[in-house]
Design a protein around this motif. Structure first.
Motif, PDB file in Angstrom:
ATOM      1  N   THR A  81    -101.769  31.440 -65.630  1.00  0.00           N
ATOM      2  CA  THR A  81    -101.626  30.365 -64.655  1.00  0.00           C
ATOM      3  C   THR A  81    -100.666  30.766 -63.549  1.00  0.00           C
ATOM      4  O   THR A  81    -100.917  30.498 -62.367  1.00  0.00           O
TER       5      THR A  81
ATOM      6  N   SER B 162     -96.402  25.713 -69.817  1.00  0.00           N
ATOM      7  CA  SER B 162     -97.767  25.699 -70.329  1.00  0.00           C
ATOM      8  C   SER B 162     -98.571  26.734 -69.555  1.00  0.00           C
ATOM      9  O   SER B 162     -98.142  27.187 -68.499  1.00  0.00           O
ATOM     10  N   ASN B 163     -99.718  27.066 -70.096  1.00  0.00           N
ATOM     11  CA  ASN B 163    -100.564  28.078 -69.483  1.00  0.00           C
ATOM     12  C   ASN B 163    -102.008  27.579 -69.553  1.00  0.00           C
ATOM     13  O   ASN B 163    -102.836  28.132 -70.261  1.00  0.00           O
ATOM     14  N   PRO B 164    -102.292  26.486 -68.815  1.00  0.00           N
ATOM     15  CA  PRO B 164    -103.599  25.827 -68.968  1.00  0.00           C
ATOM     16  C   PRO B 164    -104.788  26.728 -68.664  1.00  0.00           C
ATOM     17  O   PRO B 164    -105.825  26.581 -69.298  1.00  0.00           O
TER      18      PRO B 164
ATOM     19  N   VAL C  97     -97.026  23.192 -63.013  1.00  0.00           N
ATOM     20  CA  VAL C  97     -97.314  23.683 -64.366  1.00  0.00           C
ATOM     21  C   VAL C  97     -95.987  24.070 -65.007  1.00  0.00           C
ATOM     22  O   VAL C  97     -95.292  24.964 -64.526  1.00  0.00           O
TER      23      VAL C  97
ATOM     24  N   TYR D 111     -98.349  28.484 -74.991  1.00  0.00           N
ATOM     25  CA  TYR D 111     -97.859  28.886 -73.679  1.00  0.00           C
ATOM     26  C   TYR D 111     -97.379  30.331 -73.687  1.00  0.00           C
ATOM     27  O   TYR D 111     -97.571  31.088 -72.742  1.00  0.00           O
TER      28      TYR D 111
ATOM     29  N   SER E   1    -101.237  30.997 -59.332  1.00  0.00           N
ATOM     30  CA  SER E   1    -100.572  29.887 -58.640  1.00  0.00           C
ATOM     31  C   SER E   1    -100.216  30.325 -57.225  1.00  0.00           C
ATOM     32  O   SER E   1    -100.478  31.460 -56.813  1.00  0.00           O
TER      33      SER E   1
ATOM     34  N   CYS F 248     -98.815  16.971 -62.980  1.00  0.00           N
ATOM     35  CA  CYS F 248     -98.056  17.993 -63.714  1.00  0.00           C
ATOM     36  C   CYS F 248     -98.681  18.207 -65.080  1.00  0.00           C
ATOM     37  O   CYS F 248     -99.024  17.251 -65.777  1.00  0.00           O
ATOM     38  N   LEU F 249     -98.853  19.455 -65.443  1.00  0.00           N
ATOM     39  CA  LEU F 249     -99.282  19.793 -66.810  1.00  0.00           C
ATOM     40  C   LEU F 249     -98.082  20.418 -67.509  1.00  0.00           C
ATOM     41  O   LEU F 249     -97.600  21.474 -67.109  1.00  0.00           O
ATOM     42  N   SER F 250     -97.621  19.724 -68.537  1.00  0.00           N
ATOM     43  CA  SER F 250     -96.418  20.179 -69.221  1.00  0.00           C
ATOM     44  C   SER F 250     -96.762  20.574 -70.648  1.00  0.00           C
ATOM     45  O   SER F 250     -97.654  19.992 -71.265  1.00  0.00           O
TER      46      SER F 250
ATOM     47  N   SER G 174     -95.954  26.973 -60.255  1.00  0.00           N
ATOM     48  CA  SER G 174     -95.694  27.341 -61.641  1.00  0.00           C
ATOM     49  C   SER G 174     -94.193  27.452 -61.874  1.00  0.00           C
ATOM     50  O   SER G 174     -93.465  28.013 -61.054  1.00  0.00           O
TER      51      SER G 174
END
Lengths: 53, 713, 258, 417
Positions: free
Chosen positions: B450, B418-420, B415, B599, B454, B153-155, B442
């Motif tokens: 992102t 965030s908007n990696p 995700v 983000y 997704s 997970c990317l937070s 997402s």
């Protein structure tokens, strides 16, 4: 433009400015009225041969 | 015949005259006036009684209290709450534009499942039930096969109850890969951990300081808690305090400071060490503090004396000896000095050496954990949950590299906030890495980059539609505010907390066993326990007990060497990538309050405030010193290509005397490909041009720019 | 007698903007847009056709690196009192249709959008470029009209608009005071959206005639100046700056003038 | 085809030739009308005007054509009030040119405002302190006067004159024409002046601002004066062009020379007043606002001091000298060159007082704003030209505009088609 519009104030600038305007309008109006009236008279009532031509 | 024409003529003239004398023309004129005063396509906002709802803003880590004016259920204006400990009535550009996000065209209205190629923008609307089942099914299968670790997970952040819920889910599920988006917090945290063995954050007490030595921190440009810091700047100004800004570009902070000292980019740590050297040589340091609260001072002193002599530092930084000396004297002589680091808004990690060098200055003047100094605020939990929530926070800066290189196989990526794909550096690599992840979920509320790329979107409520605790970042005394629903959800969205609960329940035992709550709201209330009443009634918590729990003062000594036996390895000068001959210039990013670069994409109001020396049409302007521009044959407004080892982009030139020759500065936050027409396609995303630069001492991304070339186009 | 009394109660709302505090963050601009239903377009980078009642200017001292300095200067409508404070501000005196007016009770220069027919003479007259024309019809993306405030009417294409000192807030405050049986309103009851939002606390708003209001003392500061005072426009926006070059940038000076 | 409508004694070109000529002008007219409709239906975003350039090409065109149309009121003034009888041979044409100029000006104003349908608010909600109100009132009233002056000329058309009512009407209007002319002079005097006042009262714009008497800045008087001075030159110029195109002499030299002589003296005195005004502005008005003269003639890509020299010396003093000297005005080229320069001069004056005013920065942190009109603006500005050509062509073809035409072109007396 007219005394009943709310921005109308009875002050010098209104009297001078609007006075001038209405004066001009009245002259133009009266002048035209005279011309048209006179023409009606000349054409339909007096019916005379135009004496100037 | 003749008579007929004449009577026709008279009739016509008479008719016109008659109409003119009738009320008809007047009526028509009046109607026309009324019509032009309210064209049917000009909206007329419905009237109603105004009410106010207090809430908190979550658009950045600032944690401001907001008060939303409503008319008949419509939110019409966001204002700051007067008296709120974070922002006291003030509010930033982004916070003010929140309603454009709430009602904006980029909102995701339903759960979506990708149907076409990834990124092609083809979606099918599915029900929440289906969406949650699909995720639960996928995760269940992976878990069955013992591949729990392949779920990541990317937070956007890791504070508060929602990230806690995610973390709890990951730990129950069996993955340690809950990561937050990289930021300077990572290096603060690492510096505190290595120098005093605590898990804590750094918080700089700007408003109570009287001498602020800032190493490139954009104190008034969105650094830390943005509105709070701008207020702090005014307070310092009023109290007669001094702010010294050290950075290669005349940022707003530099412009507002008492003195701007341009420095060779990337050499800030050397200046800090040089100042430390002068302070030590002149015995200006706080002996009491150094003796009782620090360790390894002698080793540090010997190191700076040998390597960072004032002559040496002059050479490295390009700052005159006298200036360095004067800075040292002023800093050490001030009553409540504080040295500050974290470049710009603190969006990048930076090197450990830089934070340590700055912290060494603070230790020398003995202002760690003192009013007007720097506080180590432990990463406490201001709420309690039954059972433990292991801290699964990982540094995310290696995530994409590891996925790309195949070191780590990611099967599913969550995700959250965030908007990696946009905000991580070296966008090309990030895209390649994401292409290797088969299932991306997402939770975004907006069609950002992102979300666009997704496979499944589980749209979250926007902050104005949901409850959430909001932790104000980087304040010495933590403030927790409550974000409350201002309006009912506008679309078929769900609170991400509820979605996690539902996924967990769907997966059944044992994952579901850790989640006894029926809804996020009940979980939130329970988590706050006794504090809930205060939080929900007052809108925020600034309890001293909370504060004290956060502070572990002076219990641990500050280690000048951060545990490195060879200090030199902590302060390795970093060389940015690229051949100096091919790339003779340096491209550096800069931050602005008017361009959101996290983000959230910049809403239309905010874009409108961007100056035409930054963005013109769709062209981004880069700042170049006239001397540099002249050498390259470039004039104001010329088109040019910026090229780095990572990519190239078309830009326009803006001549700016306030930037060091040899540099090219580009704002962060532009160059979006997603969002609406008010943002997409405008400018260049600097992350496309900058790669990461690994700090060998810490593994952090220490990039402060990149070698670049500027070619007339 | 009656005149004297009304004169005494006449307010003169104005602002003092501390440029030392202003950080150029842009909050005042957006607070104003959000409060006053200011529209936006896809491309707002053409600043000469972009409506921002409050606009933050970026001033430079013109020196080269590293002696460069920059300063931000927020510029709303200056609500000029005109020569001798008679209310003949540059714009009011020229408007042919009485669509902009000087309110003698508050000192606020109003703009009546439904009266304006878009001749733009006021824009030509204003040396501050504080007036903006609606070159386009305002269009909000579908759904975004939801946030429009009913307190400020939405302007249609073809009319001029400008900062009103959030006059609707004054009216609301007056109404509230009236219902509560008070004859006057307090300093905090009427604040403009920009002053309220400014994170730096750089904008102070109040009655310049009322010694109880903060602006009354602030405007007397030795660092206070107004824009283009020499034109005798009598603006109601005062600026404070400790830097001499900024104070000097407020007006035009002959080359040999000190 | 249309020979029955053409006055029998006058020779006119063939119908198809005329139709071709009219359709050429008509095409340009349609282009202008298309641009006009764009501006009305899509709004003023069709122009390159902006918030710094609220007044642009159109307002200049307005001011310029009204100044040039000043030939009508001044010729009328000389003919009816001063009693310069010779001028009866050119006054018709002056009236037609005036009518074209003024009606064009009103059309342009109708396009220029953002809400044309609400345009009448200028009358209804009049602010008497605004120069523009004065302009609008006088302009409209004077247009009435010009129509009244134009009607008798129309009524002289062969066919119309046959109808007794119109014949009598024409006669009656002629008989009191002096009254209308006097009213027209009064109105024209004021609105030429108030057009000058438009920029002269802008005390926020030091480049335009002038001191004056009572509510009138000096530009008020200078505008009236310059219109009276240069308007006749425009009448002469158009007459000469018409003669060139029709290949006939239409007005006798003594008439033209009389008008040229009066015009020369007017330009001469005007330019002296203009120089005094400029010097006073440079020495007194400007410094009080913190500006120096060269602040307005430097730091920009276009407006240099040359424009001031061009306006005052080359297009002011020079034509005045040519026209005042008998040798000058009797010389074919001298007369034409002087007329062109005078017309150019008044146009530059109006340009400077509209466009340069907008271009010059007042706030120290703003810069010069250059502007180039969009094609829609250019098309709508050319529109009056095409419209004028059409009106003139029709008037010339069907109406006895030039009383001396028969006399000057005797061989055509019996050759009319």
């Amino acid at each position: 433009m007219f005394p009943f519009c709310f921005e109308w104030i009875w002050d010098m600038s209104h009297i001078v400015f609007m006075g001038g305007l209405w004066f001009a309008l009245i002259i133009i109006g009266l002048g035209m009225t005279y011309c048209i009236g006179r023409t009606f008279y000349d054409t339909y009532i007096f019916k005379g041969k135009d004496g100037h031509n | 015949m003749k008579i007929g024409r004449r009577s026709f003529l008279s009739l016509g003239i008479g008719g016109i005259a008659g109409i003119m004398l009738s009320p008809l023309p007047w009526k028509l004129m009046d109607d026309s006036a009324i019509w032009t005063q309210a064209w049917p396509w000009t909206p007329v906002p419905p009237k109603g009684e105004a009410t106010y709802v207090n809430s908190a803003c979550t658009l950045c880590p600032g944690g401001c209290g907001i008060s939303v004016r409503k008319i008949n259920g419509r939110a019409v204006k966001i204002e700051g709450i007067e008296g709120h400990p974070v922002n006291d009535g003030g509010i930033c550009v982004l916070g003010l534009s929140g309603l454009q996000l709430l009602y904006g065209p980029t909102r995701i209205r339903f759960p979506f499942k990708r149907v076409g190629e990834r990124g092609a923008g083809k979606w099918s609307e599915i029900s929440w039930e289906e969406a949650i089942s699909e995720v639960a099914q996928k995760l269940g299968d992976l878990r069955k096969n013992g591949q729990s670790e392949s779920v990541a997970c990317l937070s956007g952040n890791d504070k508060g109850t929602v990230p806690a819920l995610f973390k709890r889910f990951f730990s129950a599920y069996g993955s340690s890969n809950f990561m937050r988006i990289p930021s300077v917090s990572d290096s603060y945290e690492l510096a505190v951990l290595r120098s005093s063995g605590q898990k804590a954050q750094l918080a700089f007490d700007i408003e109570n300081s009287d001498f602020i030595l800032s190493f490139g921190s954009g104190i008034i440009e969105g650094w830390g808690s943005p509105v709070h810091m701008i207020r702090a700047n005014s307070i310092v100004r009023k109290a007669g305090g001094k702010i010294i800004q050290i950075e290669p570009r005349l940022s707003n902070t530099a412009a507002k400071s008492d003195k701007w000292i341009p420095i060779n980019p990337g050499t800030e740590y050397a200046l800090a060490l040089g100042i430390a050297n002068v302070i030590i040589l002149k015995s200006l340091f706080n002996k009491n503090f150094v003796d009782s609260n620090t360790s390894e001072f002698n080793k540090f002193a010997a190191f700076v004396k040998s390597v960072y002599s004032i002559d040496n530092v002059e050479k490295i930084t390009g700052i005159k000896k006298e200036t360095i000396e004067a800075l040292a004297l002023e800093f050490a002589g001030a009553a409540k000095p504080v040295a500050v680091c974290g470049r710009g808004q603190g969006k990048v990690q930076g090197s450990l050496g830089e934070v340590m060098a700055v912290q060494a200055l603070n230790a020398l003047v003995g202002n760690i954990n003192k009013k007007g100094g720097v506080f180590t605020v432990s990463d406490h939990r201001y709420f309690t949950l039954p059972g433990s929530v292991p801290d699964a926070t990982k540094l995310a800066n290696h995530f994409t590299d590891e996925v790309k290189s195949g070191k780590y196989t990611a099967a599913v990526l969550f995700v959250y906030e965030s908007n990696p794909l946009y905000s991580l550096s070296d966008s090309k690599s990030v895209r390649e890495a994401f292409a290797k992840i088969p299932f991306i979920v997402s939770f975004s509320s907006f069609m950002d980059e992102t979300a666009t790329n997704s496979d499944l979107i589980l749209p979250n409520h926007v902050y104005l539609e949901r409850y959430e605790d909001v932790y104000a970042a980087s304040l010495p005394i933590p403030v927790i505010s409550l974000s409350s629903p201002v309006v009912s959800p506008q679309f078929d969205t769900k609170h991400a907390g509820d979605v996690i609960l539902k996924i967990a329940k769907k997966m059944g035992s044992p994952v579901a066993d850790s989640f006894a709550w029926n809804s996020y709201d009940s979980y939130l209330e329970e988590a706050f326990g006794d504090n809930w009443k205060v939080l929900s009634e007052q809108g925020f918590l600034e309890d001293r007990t909370v504060a004290l729990a956060a502070l572990i003062t002076a219990s641990k000594k500050f280690d000048f060497t951060a545990g490195f036996t060879d200090i030199k390895s902590l302060y390795t000068p970093l060389v940015t990538e690229g051949d100096p001959d091919k790339y003779p210039l340096f491209l550096i990013p800069y931050d602005s309050m008017r361009i959101a670069s996290g983000y959230i994409g910049d809403p239309p109001f905010a874009v409108k405030t961007v100056e035409d020396t930054v963005l013109k049409g769709n062209d981004i302007l880069v700042e170049v010193n006239p001397v540099t521009a002249k050498a390259l044959g470039l004039l104001e407004g010329n088109s040019a290509i910026v090229e780095t080892a990572r990519g190239k982009a078309k830009v326009k030139i803006h001549l700016f005397e306030g930037i060091m020759p040899g540099l090219v500065a580009m704002p962060r936050g532009l160059g979006h490909s997603a969002y609406d027409n008010y943002l997409a396609g405008k400018g260049v995303n600097i992350n496309e041009l900058i790669g990461s630069l690994e700090d060998p001492a810490s593994g952090l991304d220490a990039a402060w720019g990149i070698r670049a070339a500027l070619i007339k186009a | 007698m009656k005149e004297e009394k009304s004169d005494k109660s006449a307010k003169k709302f104005g602002m003092v903007i501390d440029l030392d505090k202003c950080t150029g963050c842009g909050s005042c601009m957006v607070a104003c847009m959000a409060e006053n239903n200011v529209p936006f377009k896809e491309d707002e980078s053409k600043k000469l056709v972009s409506i921002t009642w409050m606009r933050v200017y970026r001033l430079t001292n013109g020196k080269s690196f590293p002696d460069t300095e920059i300063c931000y200067l927020p510029k709303p409508c200056q609500h000029c009192g005109g020569k001798g404070e008679h209310g003949h501000s540059p714009c009011v005196s020229v408007c042919p249709a009485t669509a902009t007016d000087y309110n003698k009770e508050t000192g606020i220069v109003s703009q009546i959008y439904t009266r304006c027919f878009g001749c733009r003479y006021c824009m030509a007259a204003c040396p501050y470029h504080a007036r903006y024309f609606n070159w386009w019809d305002p269009v909000w993306p579908k759904g975004m009209e939801e946030y429009l405030s009913p307190n400020v009417s939405v302007r249609m294409r073809g009319v001029v608009e400008k900062c009103s000192f959030c006059f609707h807030r004054y009216q609301l405050a007056k109404d509230k005071a009236y219902y509560e049986g008070r004859s006057d309103i307090g300093e905090n009851e009427y604040q403009t959206a920009c002053a309220q939002a400014c994170p730096a606390g750089a904008i102070t708003f109040g009655d310049l005639n009322d010694s109880g209001h903060a602006v009354y003392e602030l405007k007397k500061n030795k660092n206070a100046f107004r824009l283009l005072e020499r034109l005798q426009t009598n603006p109601k926006i005062y600026y404070l700056s400790s830097r001499q070059w900024i104070r000097r940038a407020g007006d035009n000076y002959l080359k040999n003038e000190k | 085809m249309d020979s029955k409508i053409i006055s029998g004694e006058l020779k006119r070109c063939s119908t198809w030739q005329f139709a071709l000529w009219i359709s050429a002008a008509g095409a340009v007219l349609l282009w202008g009308v298309y641009a006009m409709l764009l501006c009305w239906f899509k709004g003023l975003n069709q122009t390159n005007m902006n918030d710094s350039y609220g007044f642009a090409l159109w307002i200049w065109a307005d001011l310029a054509i009204i100044a040039l149309g000043g030939g009508a009121f001044f010729t009328g003034f000389l003919r009816y009030i001063i009693g310069k009888d010779e001028l009866k041979n050119i006054v018709n044409y002056a009236v037609i040119i005036g009518f074209i100029c003024y009606s064009s000006a009103l059309i342009i104003l109708g396009i220029d405002v953002g809400q044309p349908i609400r345009g009448w608010f200028i009358f209804w909600h009049a602010n008497v302190h605004s120069m523009l109100t004065e302009v609008a009132f006088c302009l409209t009233c004077y247009l009435f006067v010009l129509i009244i002056e134009y009607i008798p000329i129309i009524l002289e058309n062969r066919r119309i004159d046959n109808i007794p009512f119109f014949h009598n009407l024409g006669h009656n209007m002629h008989s009191i024409m002096a009254v209308f002319a006097a009213t027209g002079v009064f109105l024209s005097f004021f609105h030429q002046g108030s057009l000058g006042g438009v920029s002269g009262v802008l005390f926020g714009r030091p480049f335009a601002y002038r001191e004056g008497v009572l509510i009138w800045p000096w530009t008020f008087f200078l505008f009236t004066w310059s219109a009276a001075a240069c308007g006749p030159c425009f009448t002469i110029l158009i007459t000469k062009i018409t003669e060139k195109i029709t290949g006939k002499r239409l007005v006798k030299d003594n008439v033209i020379e009389l008008l040229a002589k009066i015009s020369g003296w007017m330009i001469g005195t005007y330019i002296i007043a203009k120089i005094i005004d400029t010097v006073y502005w440079i020495k007194v008005t400007l410094p009080a606002t913190g500006f120096g003269l060269m602040d307005f003639y430097s730091n920009n890509p276009f407006y240099g001091i040359w424009i001031l020299v061009l306006e005052i010396v080359i297009c002011g003093i020079l034509p005045a000298l040519i026209l005042i000297s008998e040798k000058g005005r009797k010389n074919r080229y001298g007369l034409i060159i002087a007329a062109i320069l005078a017309v150019l001069g008044v146009c530059i004056n109006r340009w400077v007082l509209v466009l340069q005013v907008m271009a010059a920065p007042v706030l120290t942190f703003e810069t010069w704003q250059m502007y180039f009109p969009s094609w829609q603006e250019i098309a709508t500005t050319i529109l009056p030209l095409a419209y004028g050509i059409i009106i003139i062509s029709f008037s010339y073809r069907y109406l006895p505009v030039f009383p001396q035409e028969k006399e000057l072109n005797p061989w055509t007396i019996n050759g009319g088609k």
